[in-house]
Design a protein around this motif. Structure first.
Motif, PDB file in Angstrom:
ATOM      1  N   SER A 115     -40.453  -3.633  10.421  1.00 53.64           N
ATOM      2  CA  SER A 115     -40.989  -4.143  11.682  1.00 53.64           C
ATOM      3  C   SER A 115     -40.081  -5.223  12.259  1.00 53.64           C
ATOM      4  CB  SER A 115     -42.398  -4.706  11.463  1.00 53.64           C
ATOM      5  OG  SER A 115     -42.877  -5.334  12.628  1.00 53.64           O
ATOM      6  N   THR A 116     -39.574  -6.089  11.386  1.00 45.41           N
ATOM      7  CA  THR A 116     -38.675  -7.153  11.843  1.00 45.41           C
ATOM      8  C   THR A 116     -37.353  -6.578  12.328  1.00 45.41           C
ATOM      9  OG1 THR A 116     -39.691  -8.707  10.294  1.00 45.41           O
ATOM     10  CG2 THR A 116     -37.520  -9.282  11.178  1.00 45.41           C
ATOM     11  N   TRP A 117     -36.784  -5.654  11.556  1.00 53.33           N
ATOM     12  CA  TRP A 117     -35.509  -5.056  11.945  1.00 53.33           C
ATOM     13  C   TRP A 117     -35.616  -4.313  13.274  1.00 53.33           C
ATOM     14  CZ3 TRP A 117     -34.824  -2.748   6.387  1.00 53.33           C
ATOM     15  CH2 TRP A 117     -34.336  -3.751   5.528  1.00 53.33           C
ATOM     16  N   LEU A 118     -36.744  -3.648  13.503  1.00 52.30           N
ATOM     17  CA  LEU A 118     -36.939  -2.891  14.744  1.00 52.30           C
ATOM     18  C   LEU A 118     -37.497  -3.750  15.875  1.00 52.30           C
ATOM     19  CD1 LEU A 118     -38.541   0.385  13.296  1.00 52.30           C
ATOM     20  CD2 LEU A 118     -36.143   0.002  13.929  1.00 52.30           C
ATOM     21  N   ASP A 119     -37.996  -4.950  15.512  1.00 54.22           N
ATOM     22  CA  ASP A 119     -38.663  -5.828  16.468  1.00 54.22           C
ATOM     23  C   ASP A 119     -39.800  -5.081  17.164  1.00 54.22           C
ATOM     24  OD1 ASP A 119     -39.231  -8.145  17.826  1.00 54.22           O
ATOM     25  OD2 ASP A 119     -37.728  -7.829  19.397  1.00 54.22           O
ATOM     26  N   ASP A 120     -40.639  -4.427  16.352  1.00 56.79           N
ATOM     27  CA  ASP A 120     -41.696  -3.587  16.909  1.00 56.79           C
ATOM     28  C   ASP A 120     -42.761  -3.335  15.838  1.00 56.79           C
ATOM     29  OD1 ASP A 120     -43.073  -2.027  18.705  1.00 56.79           O
ATOM     30  OD2 ASP A 120     -41.516  -0.498  18.916  1.00 56.79           O
ATOM     31  N   TRP A 121     -43.858  -2.721  16.278  1.00 55.12           N
ATOM     32  CA  TRP A 121     -44.885  -2.262  15.357  1.00 55.12           C
ATOM     33  C   TRP A 121     -44.329  -1.149  14.469  1.00 55.12           C
ATOM     34  CZ3 TRP A 121     -49.701  -4.291  14.683  1.00 55.12           C
ATOM     35  CH2 TRP A 121     -50.184  -5.152  15.676  1.00 55.12           C
ATOM     36  N   VAL A 122     -44.879  -1.067  13.266  1.00 54.32           N
ATOM     37  CA  VAL A 122     -44.544   0.019  12.346  1.00 54.32           C
ATOM     38  C   VAL A 122     -45.833   0.693  11.909  1.00 54.32           C
ATOM     39  CG1 VAL A 122     -43.689   0.560  10.034  1.00 54.32           C
ATOM     40  CG2 VAL A 122     -42.399  -0.991  11.508  1.00 54.32           C
TER      41      VAL A 122
ATOM     42  N   MET B 196     -55.448   0.093   2.950  1.00 48.01           N
ATOM     43  CA  MET B 196     -54.069  -0.061   3.430  1.00 48.01           C
ATOM     44  C   MET B 196     -54.101  -0.081   4.954  1.00 48.01           C
ATOM     45  SD  MET B 196     -51.600  -0.294   1.119  1.00 48.01           S
ATOM     46  CE  MET B 196     -50.086   0.462   1.763  1.00 48.01           C
ATOM     47  N   PRO B 197     -53.229  -0.897   5.591  1.00 51.04           N
ATOM     48  CA  PRO B 197     -53.222  -0.956   7.052  1.00 51.04           C
ATOM     49  C   PRO B 197     -52.805   0.376   7.670  1.00 51.04           C
ATOM     50  CG  PRO B 197     -51.956  -2.761   6.087  1.00 51.04           C
ATOM     51  CD  PRO B 197     -52.216  -1.777   5.000  1.00 51.04           C
ATOM     52  N   LYS B 198     -53.160   0.512   8.945  1.00 46.68           N
ATOM     53  CA  LYS B 198     -52.655   1.678   9.681  1.00 46.68           C
ATOM     54  C   LYS B 198     -51.364   1.327  10.416  1.00 46.68           C
ATOM     55  CE  LYS B 198     -55.211   1.010  14.038  1.00 46.68           C
ATOM     56  NZ  LYS B 198     -56.119   1.650  15.026  1.00 46.68           N
ATOM     57  N   ARG B 199     -51.180   0.029  10.721  1.00 49.13           N
ATOM     58  CA  ARG B 199     -49.921  -0.394  11.329  1.00 49.13           C
ATOM     59  C   ARG B 199     -49.686  -1.877  11.067  1.00 49.13           C
ATOM     60  NH1 ARG B 199     -49.901  -0.961  17.840  1.00 49.13           N
ATOM     61  NH2 ARG B 199     -51.675  -2.358  18.119  1.00 49.13           N
ATOM     62  N   MET B 200     -48.439  -2.302  11.191  1.00 52.68           N
ATOM     63  CA  MET B 200     -48.027  -3.653  10.842  1.00 52.68           C
ATOM     64  C   MET B 200     -47.052  -4.186  11.885  1.00 52.68           C
ATOM     65  SD  MET B 200     -48.141  -5.797   7.991  1.00 52.68           S
ATOM     66  CE  MET B 200     -48.128  -4.782   6.499  1.00 52.68           C
ATOM     67  N   ARG B 201     -47.211  -5.475  12.193  1.00 54.47           N
ATOM     68  CA  ARG B 201     -46.227  -6.179  13.021  1.00 54.47           C
ATOM     69  C   ARG B 201     -45.864  -7.444  12.269  1.00 54.47           C
ATOM     70  NH1 ARG B 201     -42.166  -7.529  15.042  1.00 54.47           N
ATOM     71  NH2 ARG B 201     -41.734  -7.910  17.253  1.00 54.47           N
TER      72      ARG B 201
END
Length: 388
Positions: free
Chosen positions: A341-348, A200-205
């Motif tokens: 990520s899209t809603w925040l316009d940032d990394w998650v 599983m990823p550690k973070r996603m953009r």
């Protein structure tokens, strides 16, 4: 118990499962009951299914009747967790359709209920029965690819026209489905992405486009970039607005590359692992010797019936599950991460902030066209009736 008495809730997607059971294709299982809130679906079941199959209009009454041992839940996405929790409380084994739910917070509660119940819990991830993906998973687990470095997954063979979306007011709405291509069309691929690698990823953009190609409110085009603890990266692309489409899964490691495309597996294996070659090579140009390997693929892709049989065997004989229901949260975590990520316009960062995701989901639901339809027209278009 020599026969598992099975009830099916939802005669949309669930109708094909009902037919598999009724036709005797699942050894050790017997279709005992079906349930749907729509009279039209009940009439269809009465006309086409065996006469000894009891037809219900109330799922809760069916599950608490004592007349079934297991239930297949093929209801709206939002309803999967709450119906499963109720089933566990009645002492039933549970098989849910994909996705596990709409948001991970509700799915986590379902998983806890499953664990407390001690009952068999599975999810309809039928692509795990595909020998191609089973072989890819085996090769990765055995170290044939070395350490994973990069994954590219393109899933664009989900073309849907505007008329498809217009066929049901709940389709492609936040209040009705809880998402678009990530929740409706691509859950299998999101599951396979993490299942074959065990990562599983550690973070996603991510960049989700909402109503890019069609007049809908949810995502119909997605490009996501993921990073992993070991430094590996991945790109996931999916859409319902592209023709012709492509389904291609490429996994690169320190010992080579595997590509799955057009129902074929191609393995390019390095004779010497790339890090070792790089350490010892002294020339100006060059690269590791690469072999095109023929990988034997054996076994039948049993699809939905394979999961149904495995679920039955787990109940009767303790056979390990191909797709444990608790694992449904992994693919949903990926799609929730892309939305957030899209809603925040940032990394998650993963695991995601489940409360924040739920908060943002409620915001888009409040502006959903289907939610407005329900408020304006009343219970005759109740969401639970419109899905199945």
């Amino acid at each position: 118990m020599d026969k598992v008495r099975v009830g099916v809730i939802g005669l949309g997607m669930g109708y094909s499962h009902s037919r598999s059971l009724a036709e005797g294709r699942i050894k050790g299982a017997q279709l005992t009951a079906v349930c749907d809130m729509q009279q039209q679906k009940q009439d269809m079941a009465k006309a086409e299914l065996p006469q000894d199959v009891k037809i219900w209009g109330d799922a809760r009454k069916m599950m608490s009747s004592g007349e079934i041992d297991a239930v297949i839940i093929a209801t709206p996405h939002y309803d999967h967790p709450k119906e499963a929790i109720f089933a566990f409380q009645q002492g039933l084994h549970v098989l849910i359709e994909k996705p596990a739910g709409v948001y991970t917070k509700q799915v986590r509660e379902m998983n806890e209920a499953a664990q407390d119940s001690g009952k068999v819990f599975s999810i309809m991830y039928n692509q795990r029965c595909n020998p191609l993906y089973q072989k890819l998973r085996e090769l990765i687990a055995d170290g044939e690819l070395g350490e994973i470095r990069r994954m590219n997954y393109i899933v664009t063979e989900w073309y849907r026209s505007q008329s498809y979306y217009d066929s049901g007011g709940w389709r492609a709405t936040w209040a009705g489905e809880g998402g678009g291509v990530l929740v409706n069309q691509s859950p299998h691929q999101l599951d396979l992405w993490q299942w074959v690698t065990g990562m599983m990823p550690k973070r996603m953009r991510a960049f989700c486009s909402f109503g890019k190609y069609r007049n809908i409110e949810v995502e119909d085009d997605v490009t996501a970039y993921a990073e992993y603890e070991n430094g590996a990266t991945a790109v996931f692309i999916t859409t319902t607005g592209e023709a012709p489409g492509t389904t291609r899964f490429e996994v690169t490691g320190t010992r080579g590359k595997i590509v799955l495309e057009n129902d074929k597996l191609s393995f390019s294996r390095l004779r010497v692992p790339e890090p070792e070659f790089n350490k010892n090579f002294e020339g100006k140009f060059g690269q590791p010797e690469c072999w095109k390997c023929e990988v034997p693929i054996t076994g039948e892709n049993t699809q939905h019936d394979g999961i149904l049989q495995n679920f039955t065997d787990a109940i009767l004989h303790g056979t390990p599950l191909i797709a444990p229901g608790e694992e449904g949260i992994h693919g949903l975590t990926l799609s929730n991460s892309m939305h957030l990520s899209t809603w925040l316009d940032d990394w998650v960062e993963l695991p995601i902030d489940e409360d924040l995701y739920y908060e943002k989901l409620q915001e888009v639901i409040q502006h959903s066209t289907y939610q407005k339809t329900v408020r304006d027209t009343g219970p005759e278009v109740d969401m639970s009736k419109s899905f199945v």
